[in-house]
Motif scaffolding. Structure first.
Motif, PDB file in Angstrom:
ATOM      1  N   LYS A 145       0.932  -0.942   0.488  1.00 24.98           N
ATOM      2  CA  LYS A 145       0.164   0.337   0.191  1.00 24.98           C
ATOM      3  C   LYS A 145       1.033   0.821  -0.029  1.00 24.98           C
ATOM      4  CE  LYS A 145      -3.904  -2.325   2.151  1.00 24.98           C
ATOM      5  NZ  LYS A 145      -4.586  -2.799   3.903  1.00 24.98           N
ATOM      6  N   VAL A 146       2.165   1.049   0.976  1.00 23.07           N
ATOM      7  CA  VAL A 146       2.730   2.519   0.877  1.00 23.07           C
ATOM      8  C   VAL A 146       3.612   2.418  -0.847  1.00 23.07           C
ATOM      9  CG1 VAL A 146       4.897   3.192   1.962  1.00 23.07           C
ATOM     10  CG2 VAL A 146       3.505   2.577   3.650  1.00 23.07           C
ATOM     11  N   LEU A 147       4.070   1.214  -1.173  1.00 28.41           N
ATOM     12  CA  LEU A 147       4.408   1.427  -2.283  1.00 28.41           C
ATOM     13  C   LEU A 147       3.789   1.706  -3.420  1.00 28.41           C
ATOM     14  CD1 LEU A 147       6.584   1.469  -4.876  1.00 28.41           C
ATOM     15  CD2 LEU A 147       6.159  -1.327  -4.771  1.00 28.41           C
ATOM     16  N   ILE A 148       2.242   1.611  -3.964  1.00 29.07           N
ATOM     17  CA  ILE A 148       0.924   2.216  -4.467  1.00 29.07           C
ATOM     18  C   ILE A 148       0.652   3.431  -4.112  1.00 29.07           C
ATOM     19  CG2 ILE A 148      -1.533   1.837  -5.040  1.00 29.07           C
ATOM     20  CD1 ILE A 148      -1.154  -0.837  -4.477  1.00 29.07           C
ATOM     21  N   SER A 149       0.838   3.766  -2.782  1.00 25.74           N
ATOM     22  CA  SER A 149       1.373   5.442  -2.285  1.00 25.74           C
ATOM     23  C   SER A 149       1.929   6.311  -3.886  1.00 25.74           C
ATOM     24  CB  SER A 149       1.044   5.755  -1.249  1.00 25.74           C
ATOM     25  OG  SER A 149       0.893   7.165  -0.731  1.00 25.74           O
ATOM     26  N   LYS A 167       6.362  -2.156 -15.049  1.00 30.24           N
ATOM     27  CA  LYS A 167       6.595  -4.131 -15.067  1.00 30.24           C
ATOM     28  C   LYS A 167       7.429  -3.724 -13.448  1.00 30.24           C
ATOM     29  CE  LYS A 167       8.299  -6.753 -17.634  1.00 30.24           C
ATOM     30  NZ  LYS A 167       9.288  -7.660 -19.013  1.00 30.24           N
ATOM     31  N   LEU A 168       6.492  -4.804 -13.194  1.00 33.39           N
ATOM     32  CA  LEU A 168       7.219  -4.731 -11.416  1.00 33.39           C
ATOM     33  C   LEU A 168       8.076  -5.627 -10.633  1.00 33.39           C
ATOM     34  CD1 LEU A 168       7.203  -3.622  -8.235  1.00 33.39           C
ATOM     35  CD2 LEU A 168       4.852  -4.075  -8.469  1.00 33.39           C
ATOM     36  N   LEU A 169       8.610  -5.560 -10.344  1.00 39.19           N
ATOM     37  CA  LEU A 169       9.064  -7.375  -9.839  1.00 39.19           C
ATOM     38  C   LEU A 169       8.910  -7.125  -8.383  1.00 39.19           C
ATOM     39  CD1 LEU A 169      10.374 -10.381 -10.079  1.00 39.19           C
ATOM     40  CD2 LEU A 169      12.999  -9.097 -10.043  1.00 39.19           C
ATOM     41  N   GLU A 170       7.899  -8.032  -7.494  1.00 42.37           N
ATOM     42  CA  GLU A 170       7.601  -8.143  -6.685  1.00 42.37           C
ATOM     43  C   GLU A 170       8.689  -9.011  -6.298  1.00 42.37           C
ATOM     44  OE1 GLU A 170       4.015  -8.828  -2.957  1.00 42.37           O
ATOM     45  OE2 GLU A 170       3.718  -9.532  -5.116  1.00 42.37           O
ATOM     46  N   VAL A 171       9.764  -9.348  -4.891  1.00 42.49           N
ATOM     47  CA  VAL A 171      10.650  -9.677  -4.106  1.00 42.49           C
ATOM     48  C   VAL A 171       9.738 -10.505  -3.310  1.00 42.49           C
ATOM     49  CG1 VAL A 171      13.087 -10.593  -4.063  1.00 42.49           C
ATOM     50  CG2 VAL A 171      12.604  -9.002  -5.698  1.00 42.49           C
ATOM     51  N   ASP A 211      -1.991 -11.784  -4.343  1.00 39.54           N
ATOM     52  CA  ASP A 211      -3.431  -9.960  -5.372  1.00 39.54           C
ATOM     53  C   ASP A 211      -2.583  -9.421  -4.930  1.00 39.54           C
ATOM     54  OD1 ASP A 211      -3.834 -11.585  -3.297  1.00 39.54           O
ATOM     55  OD2 ASP A 211      -5.980 -11.666  -3.397  1.00 39.54           O
ATOM     56  N   ASN A 212      -1.366  -8.481  -4.349  1.00 40.39           N
ATOM     57  CA  ASN A 212      -0.850  -7.399  -3.498  1.00 40.39           C
ATOM     58  C   ASN A 212      -1.442  -5.715  -4.442  1.00 40.39           C
ATOM     59  OD1 ASN A 212      -0.504  -8.754  -0.920  1.00 40.39           O
ATOM     60  ND2 ASN A 212       1.922  -9.060  -1.349  1.00 40.39           N
ATOM     61  N   TYR A 213      -1.287  -6.018  -5.608  1.00 41.96           N
ATOM     62  CA  TYR A 213      -1.171  -5.562  -5.907  1.00 41.96           C
ATOM     63  C   TYR A 213      -2.494  -5.452  -7.900  1.00 41.96           C
ATOM     64  CZ  TYR A 213       3.286  -4.290  -4.425  1.00 41.96           C
ATOM     65  OH  TYR A 213       4.165  -4.288  -3.598  1.00 41.96           O
ATOM     66  N   ARG A 214      -3.631  -6.333  -7.094  1.00 40.06           N
ATOM     67  CA  ARG A 214      -5.207  -6.608  -7.790  1.00 40.06           C
ATOM     68  C   ARG A 214      -5.735  -5.066  -8.062  1.00 40.06           C
ATOM     69  NH1 ARG A 214      -9.198 -10.432  -5.703  1.00 40.06           N
ATOM     70  NH2 ARG A 214      -7.156 -12.080  -6.407  1.00 40.06           N
ATOM     71  N   SER A 215      -5.413  -4.543  -7.446  1.00 44.06           N
ATOM     72  CA  SER A 215      -5.803  -2.367  -7.840  1.00 44.06           C
ATOM     73  C   SER A 215      -5.659  -2.294  -9.037  1.00 44.06           C
ATOM     74  CB  SER A 215      -6.455  -2.213  -5.982  1.00 44.06           C
ATOM     75  OG  SER A 215      -5.100  -1.442  -5.305  1.00 44.06           O
ATOM     76  N   CYS A 216      -4.068  -2.264  -8.814  1.00 47.78           N
ATOM     77  CA  CYS A 216      -3.537  -1.587  -9.477  1.00 47.78           C
ATOM     78  C   CYS A 216      -2.975  -1.583 -11.640  1.00 47.78           C
ATOM     79  CB  CYS A 216      -1.830  -1.127  -9.479  1.00 47.78           C
ATOM     80  SG  CYS A 216      -1.938  -0.394  -7.486  1.00 47.78           S
ATOM     81  N   GLU A 217      -3.751  -2.834 -11.861  1.00 53.13           N
ATOM     82  CA  GLU A 217      -3.876  -4.394 -12.722  1.00 53.13           C
ATOM     83  C   GLU A 217      -3.513  -3.402 -13.730  1.00 53.13           C
ATOM     84  OE1 GLU A 217      -7.254  -6.942 -12.608  1.00 53.13           O
ATOM     85  OE2 GLU A 217      -5.404  -7.728 -12.502  1.00 53.13           O
ATOM     86  N   SER A 218      -4.467  -2.985 -13.753  1.00 56.80           N
ATOM     87  CA  SER A 218      -4.503  -1.496 -14.940  1.00 56.80           C
ATOM     88  C   SER A 218      -3.108  -0.288 -16.092  1.00 56.80           C
ATOM     89  CB  SER A 218      -5.921  -0.585 -14.603  1.00 56.80           C
ATOM     90  OG  SER A 218      -5.577  -0.102 -14.355  1.00 56.80           O
ATOM     91  N   TRP A 219      -2.382  -0.586 -14.726  1.00 59.52           N
ATOM     92  CA  TRP A 219      -1.332   0.269 -14.892  1.00 59.52           C
ATOM     93  C   TRP A 219      -0.167  -0.299 -14.581  1.00 59.52           C
ATOM     94  CZ3 TRP A 219       1.461   2.525 -10.788  1.00 59.52           C
ATOM     95  CH2 TRP A 219       0.413   2.316 -10.054  1.00 59.52           C
ATOM     96  N   LEU A 220      -0.189  -1.816 -13.888  1.00 59.82           N
ATOM     97  CA  LEU A 220       0.758  -2.679 -13.020  1.00 59.82           C
ATOM     98  C   LEU A 220       0.823  -4.002 -13.649  1.00 59.82           C
ATOM     99  CD1 LEU A 220       1.710  -1.527  -9.628  1.00 59.82           C
ATOM    100  CD2 LEU A 220       3.385  -1.128 -11.495  1.00 59.82           C
ATOM    101  N   GLU A 221       2.072  -4.123 -14.095  1.00 60.23           N
ATOM    102  CA  GLU A 221       2.033  -5.574 -14.780  1.00 60.23           C
ATOM    103  C   GLU A 221       3.461  -6.448 -13.774  1.00 60.23           C
ATOM    104  OE1 GLU A 221       4.208  -8.337 -18.400  1.00 60.23           O
ATOM    105  OE2 GLU A 221       4.083  -6.500 -18.458  1.00 60.23           O
ATOM    106  N   VAL A 222       3.062  -7.048 -12.597  1.00 65.45           N
ATOM    107  CA  VAL A 222       3.077  -7.331 -11.771  1.00 65.45           C
ATOM    108  C   VAL A 222       3.422  -9.309 -12.090  1.00 65.45           C
ATOM    109  CG1 VAL A 222       3.105  -8.263  -9.310  1.00 65.45           C
ATOM    110  CG2 VAL A 222       2.068  -6.255 -10.489  1.00 65.45           C
TER     111      VAL A 222
END
Length: 279
Positions: free
Chosen positions: A90-94, A110-114, A120-131
């Motif tokens: 949530k902090v990163l998205i903000s 393109k986001l690499l989540e290590v 589904d941490n970034y499901r709300s941003c799938e329109s502009w983030l490819e995780v």
């Protein structure tokens, strides 16, 4: 006749997570002990004496009795609202919304989540983030089982707009491997790409070898500019958003103070440290 006293179970078994009802104190205890054991294991890795082999076997047995990596992951997942300070995504998205990177046309960033625990941490941003989510041991089909340190640098060179290392480096037992992660992230990020780093606050507020000022200088040496930072007195976590700078690492001499342990603070403190390997 007096009643027979019940035999006490080992601490590891009592702390072992069986359900999502585990208390925050129990999960913190497992996580702390797991980190201590991993560090001891790494220190003994190259020693071949009978005593060191025996100690490695003892450590591995305790890790197995605790439930191994699966137990650590489960406790971390359960504790996202407490041990991990909430969902750090949530902090990163903000911050990403504040510092939106340039996109080519309608292409998503393109986001690499290590170290991903949930898919589904970034499901709300799938329109502009490819995780792309990776972890040492996947707990979900959408999370790729992959060690970040073993990623192919040629294949991943400047392949990512954003890399998230949220509560990852403190899990790595060796100080130089933590620094190597920063160097790899620099190589893998596109120009002006963003690196999200989260560490437990004691790593930078109560360590002999690392302070917030030293961390800022170290990441600058690794080729990053500090964009955002978030922490609070008495809080559990410290967050950074770092931007890949235009400085090139190739041929750059690394200051010795970032390659060797130097005591910065004395007293009753922990030994967390990040060292940059020579490149």
């Amino acid at each position: 006749m007096p009643k027979a006293r019940k035999r006490k179970q080992p601490l590891q078994v009592l702390a072992r997570p069986h359900s999502s009802s585990s208390k925050p104190e129990a999960s913190r205890k497992v996580i702390r002990r797991y980190h201590v054991l991993l560090k001891s294991q790494a220190q003994l890795e190259h020693e071949q004496s009978p005593q060191s082999r025996e100690e490695r076997a003892r450590i591995q047995q305790e890790l197995d009795e605790m439930g191994g990596l699966e137990a650590y992951q489960k406790m971390s997942s359960i504790g996202q609202s407490s041990d991990r300070g909430g969902d750090t995504g949530k902090v990163l998205i903000s911050w990403l919304n504040t510092h939106r990177l340039a996109r080519a046309g309608d292409q998503r960033l393109k986001l690499l989540e290590v170290g991903a625990l949930e898919p589904d941490n970034y499901r709300s941003c799938e329109s502009w983030l490819e995780v792309t989510s990776i972890d040492l041991r996947s707990r979900h089909p959408k999370i790729k089982e992959q060690d970040f340190l073993l990623l192919d640098l040629k294949e991943n060179h400047e392949a990512w707009n954003v890399i998230s290392l949220s509560l990852v480096m403190n899990f790595v037992p060796e100080a130089k491997s933590r620094g190597r992660m920063l160097q790899m992230a620099h190589s893998m990020l596109r120009p002006n790409g963003l690196l999200f780093v989260v560490l437990p606050q004691p790593c930078v507020s109560n360590s002999r070898y690392l302070t917030e000022a030293h961390f800022s200088a170290l990441v600058a040496c690794a080729g990053f500019d500090e964009v955002e930072k978030k922490s609070r007195r008495g809080g559990k976590l410290t967050y950074w958003l770092l931007r890949k700078s235009s400085r090139r690492l190739e041929g750059q001499k690394i200051d010795e103070k970032f390659t060797k342990k130097n005591v910065l603070l004395t007293g009753n403190r922990n030994n967390f440290c990040i060292l940059l390997p020579l490149v």
